[in-house]
Design a protein around this motif. Structure first.
Motif: not given
Length: 129
Positions: A1-4, A21-29, A35-38, A123-127
Motif C-alpha cells: 500500500m503506498p504511503m504519503r 487548531a484543526d489539522l486537515n489531513i485531507g479529503v477522505l475517499p 485516514h490512518v497515519l503515523r 506536524i510531519i506525518f506518514e499516511m
C-alpha cells in the motif's frame, strides 16, 4: 500500500485555554471512514507578549472538542513546555486515525490565555490511507 508523507504547519492565536487548531489531513475517499497515519514529528513554540502564560502542554486528539487528558481519543501529548521555548519531538512514531472529517485537532493547552498568545506548529506525518 503506498504511503504519503505530509506536513501541516500554521499559527494559532489563543483567546482561551481551550482554543484549538484543526489539522486537515485531507479529503477522505468515499469508501474510507477515516485516514490512518503515523505522526513522525511535532514542533510547537508559543509566544505570549502579555506575560500571562508561562507554560503550555500541547495535545493532539481525534475529537474536535477538548479531550480529557489521557483519554482514548488523545493521539499525542507533549511534555509541559515553557512559553518561548521550542518543543520538538522527533521520536513519536505513533499510529492514529482521524475523525470522520479527515481531521486531527491540536490543543496547545496553555496555563493561561488572553488573545496575546500565539502558537506556531508543524506536524510531519506518514499516511497509509
Amino acid at each position: 500500500m503506498p504511503m504519503r508523507i505530509g506536513r501541516i504547519a500554521g499559527t494559532l492565536t489563543l483567546a482561551a485555554v481551550t482554543d484549538k487548531a484543526d489539522l486537515n489531513i485531507g479529503v477522505l475517499p468515499s469508501n474510507k471512514p477515516y485516514h490512518v497515519l503515523r505522526i513522525l514529528r511535532v514542533k510547537m513554540k508559543m509566544t505570549d507578549t502579555s506575560g500571562n502564560a508561562t507554560t503550555f502542554t500541547g495535545q493532539i486528539s481525534n475529537l474536535s472538542t477538548a479531550s480529557t487528558a489521557d483519554s482514548m481519543n488523545q493521539v499525542f501529548k507533549a511534555a509541559a513546555t515553557a512559553v518561548a521555548n521550542l518543543y520538538d519531538a522527533t521520536d513519536i512514531n505513533g499510529w492514529c486515525i482521524t475523525d470522520g472529517n479527515g481531521k486531527l485537532y491540536l490543543f496547545p493547552t496553555p496555563d493561561a490565555a488572553n488573545g496575546l498568545d500565539v502558537l506556531s506548529y508543524e506536524i510531519i506525518f506518514e499516511m497509509i490511507q
